[in-house]
Write a protein that holds these residues in place. Structure first.
Motif, short mmCIF file in Angstrom:
data_model
loop_
_atom_site.label_atom_id
_atom_site.label_comp_id
_atom_site.label_asym_id
_atom_site.label_seq_id
_atom_site.Cartn_x
_atom_site.Cartn_y
_atom_site.Cartn_z
N ASP A 423 0.81 -1.22 0.00
CA ASP A 423 0.00 0.00 0.00
C ASP A 423 0.84 1.27 0.00
O ASP A 423 0.31 2.39 -0.03
CB ASP A 423 -0.93 0.01 1.22
N ASN A 424 2.15 1.10 0.08
CA ASN A 424 3.03 2.26 0.10
C ASN A 424 3.00 2.98 -1.26
O ASN A 424 2.55 2.44 -2.26
CB ASN A 424 4.47 1.79 0.41
N THR A 425 3.48 4.22 -1.27
CA THR A 425 3.66 4.96 -2.53
C THR A 425 5.13 5.32 -2.66
O THR A 425 5.63 6.13 -1.90
CB THR A 425 2.82 6.25 -2.56
N PRO A 426 5.88 4.68 -3.59
CA PRO A 426 5.42 3.63 -4.51
C PRO A 426 5.25 2.30 -3.79
O PRO A 426 5.90 2.07 -2.77
CB PRO A 426 6.57 3.56 -5.53
N PRO A 427 4.39 1.42 -4.32
CA PRO A 427 4.21 0.11 -3.71
C PRO A 427 5.52 -0.68 -3.69
O PRO A 427 6.31 -0.62 -4.64
CB PRO A 427 3.18 -0.58 -4.63
N ILE A 428 5.76 -1.39 -2.60
CA ILE A 428 6.93 -2.25 -2.49
C ILE A 428 6.42 -3.69 -2.46
O ILE A 428 5.68 -4.08 -1.56
CB ILE A 428 7.74 -1.92 -1.22
N ILE A 429 6.80 -4.46 -3.46
CA ILE A 429 6.28 -5.81 -3.62
C ILE A 429 7.34 -6.82 -3.18
O ILE A 429 8.39 -6.94 -3.82
CB ILE A 429 5.88 -6.10 -5.09
N GLY A 430 7.07 -7.51 -2.07
CA GLY A 430 7.95 -8.56 -1.60
C GLY A 430 7.28 -9.91 -1.75
O GLY A 430 6.42 -10.08 -2.62
N ARG A 431 7.65 -10.86 -0.90
CA ARG A 431 7.00 -12.17 -0.95
C ARG A 431 6.98 -12.78 0.44
O ARG A 431 7.77 -12.41 1.32
CB ARG A 431 7.71 -13.09 -1.94
N ILE A 432 6.05 -13.70 0.63
CA ILE A 432 5.94 -14.41 1.92
C ILE A 432 6.50 -15.81 1.75
O ILE A 432 6.14 -16.52 0.81
CB ILE A 432 4.48 -14.45 2.40
N GLU A 433 7.39 -16.18 2.65
CA GLU A 433 8.04 -17.49 2.58
C GLU A 433 8.25 -17.99 4.00
O GLU A 433 8.82 -17.28 4.84
CB GLU A 433 9.39 -17.33 1.87
N ASP A 434 7.80 -19.21 4.29
CA ASP A 434 7.92 -19.78 5.64
C ASP A 434 7.36 -18.83 6.69
O ASP A 434 7.97 -18.59 7.76
CB ASP A 434 9.39 -20.11 5.97
N GLU A 435 6.21 -18.23 6.38
CA GLU A 435 5.50 -17.32 7.28
C GLU A 435 6.32 -16.08 7.64
O GLU A 435 6.10 -15.45 8.67
CB GLU A 435 5.05 -18.06 8.55
N MET A 436 7.25 -15.72 6.76
CA MET A 436 8.01 -14.49 6.92
C MET A 436 7.82 -13.61 5.69
O MET A 436 7.75 -14.12 4.58
CB MET A 436 9.51 -14.78 7.09
N PHE A 437 7.73 -12.31 5.92
CA PHE A 437 7.67 -11.38 4.79
C PHE A 437 9.10 -11.02 4.43
O PHE A 437 9.88 -10.56 5.26
CB PHE A 437 6.90 -10.11 5.16
N LEU A 438 9.46 -11.26 3.15
CA LEU A 438 10.83 -11.05 2.70
C LEU A 438 10.92 -9.95 1.65
O LEU A 438 10.03 -9.82 0.80
CB LEU A 438 11.40 -12.34 2.08
N LEU A 439 12.00 -9.18 1.73
CA LEU A 439 12.36 -8.24 0.68
C LEU A 439 13.66 -8.76 0.06
O LEU A 439 14.74 -8.62 0.64
CB LEU A 439 12.57 -6.83 1.26
#
Length: 465
Positions: A423-439
């Protein structure tokens, strides 16, 4: 409160317009009116559906403001790709080099010699601007560029095999994404599909047995977006060329992700380069400009001069031709390939694919240090080893090592954190892996690190108030 009373308490559209005009003074009246009516209608629908049991004027004004804020933002927006997927189709595939953007900007803002021959002062061809450099870099006799690789395959088949048979291995009838499949493209081209072999094994004799008086082309499709393992067999392009010469038939190959650099030198799986495929004697080769090549969206056709000339004359070429911005961007990208070192440094896709894991770790450390400076007690930030993806339907078995930033914020789930960053501006798209949010830092530009720090501060503000 009764629905009828709620409906009567909705502010008049003019009142909503006045509120918006006071808070967004430079907004056109037509847009203010559109938003005011949309907000009032949405509130009515919520009341009639029983979704709203109370209503204040401020609720309507707040909704109208949110709708207007959304409309004022462009739909196509820049995002920070922290997924680790280098050629991310959903995120615009290959980002372009700075030099490429400068070339596009120059051609977009001013007039150009798109179809004007400066030497003669007469009408020229838009294709000459990239044809020579494509031939120079690939060693091809002829070259033509269209708007994407699906178009390249379509116009090639329509030109060389309209109403006639094209022989393809069953193991190469690929789906290229978005439910577009080689058999469907072939059907639209007017060519007739002739499948040979089995899903996992196709022999040269299968192709030869299928050749008849109605055969127009032998087609090989590179399996760039999947791999078959185990009891498999496929016929090489070189073998097909020999067979084609025996029967006087042209041989074409759809490479999908065209590549000019042998990426196996950098720890990635071996992917055939365009140059290598042409050296095998293929008559026509098609590939994308915006995948492994790292340029703008385009479909590139290279091969025998007389066949490319025939394809160029096809009336379909008008429908699938490239525009001036694509030509400018592709030419600028290709010019960088004249110096391999420069290409690897300046073309983002090549740089992100070949960057050593230790360099990615340095970026992760830099981000972690910056985050720790604004990080409250109880919030954990760590660097984790992970794997990235090539993406774009290329090298499906490749798992290049990478490093990512992981968060542990008490009472904040990974999915909630993912949405906050998105939801940030600009959006920052990461991923979820093993119940962790990763950048994942492989695909993050160094200049985007401050943006990520600011986003993290906003997330903390939302969470802790």
């Amino acid at each position: 409160m009764e629905p009828q009373k709620l409906l009567s308490s909705i502010p008049a559209v003019n009142d909503i317009i006045h509120y918006l005009a006071a808070n967004y003074p430079k907004t056109p009246d037509s847009l203010l009116s559109l938003v005011a009516r949309e907000a009032a209608q949405k509130i009515r629908e919520e009341v009639l559906a029983g979704e709203r049991l109370s209503l204040k004027r401020e609720d309507v004004f707040e909704l109208a403001s949110a709708i207007l804020e959304r409309k004022l933002q462009p739909s196509l927006r820049r995002v920070v790709n922290a997924t680790g997927v280098v050629i991310h189709t959903n995120l615009g595939r290959s980002p372009l080099a700075r030099e490429v953007m400068e070339a596009i900007s120059e051609i977009s803002v001013y007039y150009s010699n798109l179809e004007y021959d400066l030497a003669s002062g007469k009408r020229g061809s838009r294709y000459v601007h990239v044809e020579e450099i494509v031939r120079e870099l690939t060693g091809a006799e002829g070259a033509l560029v269209v708007n994407n690789n699906a178009s390249a395959v379509l116009i090639t088949l329509n030109t060389l095999a309209l109403g006639k048979e094209v022989i393809v291995s069953r193991g190469e009838l690929v789906e290229i994404g978005g439910s577009f499949r080689i058999p469907d493209v072939m059907a639209r081209s007017g060519a007739i599909l002739r499948e040979v072999g089995a899903t996992n094994r196709t022999h040269l004799r299968d192709y030869e047995a299928a050749i008849n008086e109605n055969t127009a082309l032998l087609l090989k499709v590179h399996k760039s977006n999947y791999a078959m393992l185990g009891f498999t067999k496929e016929v090489s392009g070189k073998e097909l060329v020999s067979l084609g010469q025996k029967y006087g038939l042209p041989v074409a190959e759809d490479l999908g992700s065209g590549c000019f650099v042998d990426l196996s030198q950098y720890g990635l799986p071996k992917e055939p380069t365009v140059q290598e495929v042409l050296l095998a004697g293929l008559d026509i080769v098609t590939f994308s400009g915006d995948k492994l090549l790292g340029g703008p969206q385009a479909g590139i056709i290279v091969g025998k001069k007389e066949l490319v000339a025939e394809i160029r004359k096809n009336p379909l070429n008008r429908a699938v031709r490239i525009d001036k911005m694509t030509i400018a961007g592709l030419e600028a990208t290709l010019r960088l390939y004249r110096d391999k070192k420069e290409a690897l440094e300046k073309i983002p896709t090549l740089h992100f694919l070949t960057i050593p894991p230790e360099e990615i770790k340095k970026k992760a450390r830099r981000l972690k240090r910056a985050l720790l400076r604004v990080c409250p007690e109880g919030v954990e930030i760590k660097i984790v080893k992970t794997i990235s993806r090539v993406g774009g339907g290329a090298m499906p078995l490749s798992n290049p090592a990478s490093y990512a930033i992981a968060f542990n914020i008490p009472k904040v789930s990974a999915s909630r954190l993912e949405k906050k960053f998105r939801d940030n501006t600009p959006p920052i798209i990461g991923r979820i892996e093993d119940e962790m949010f990763l950048l994942d830092m492989r695909t993050v530009f160094p200049e985007e690190i401050p943006i990520m720090v600011e986003a993290f501060q906003r997330v903390l503000g939302d969470v802790y108030g």
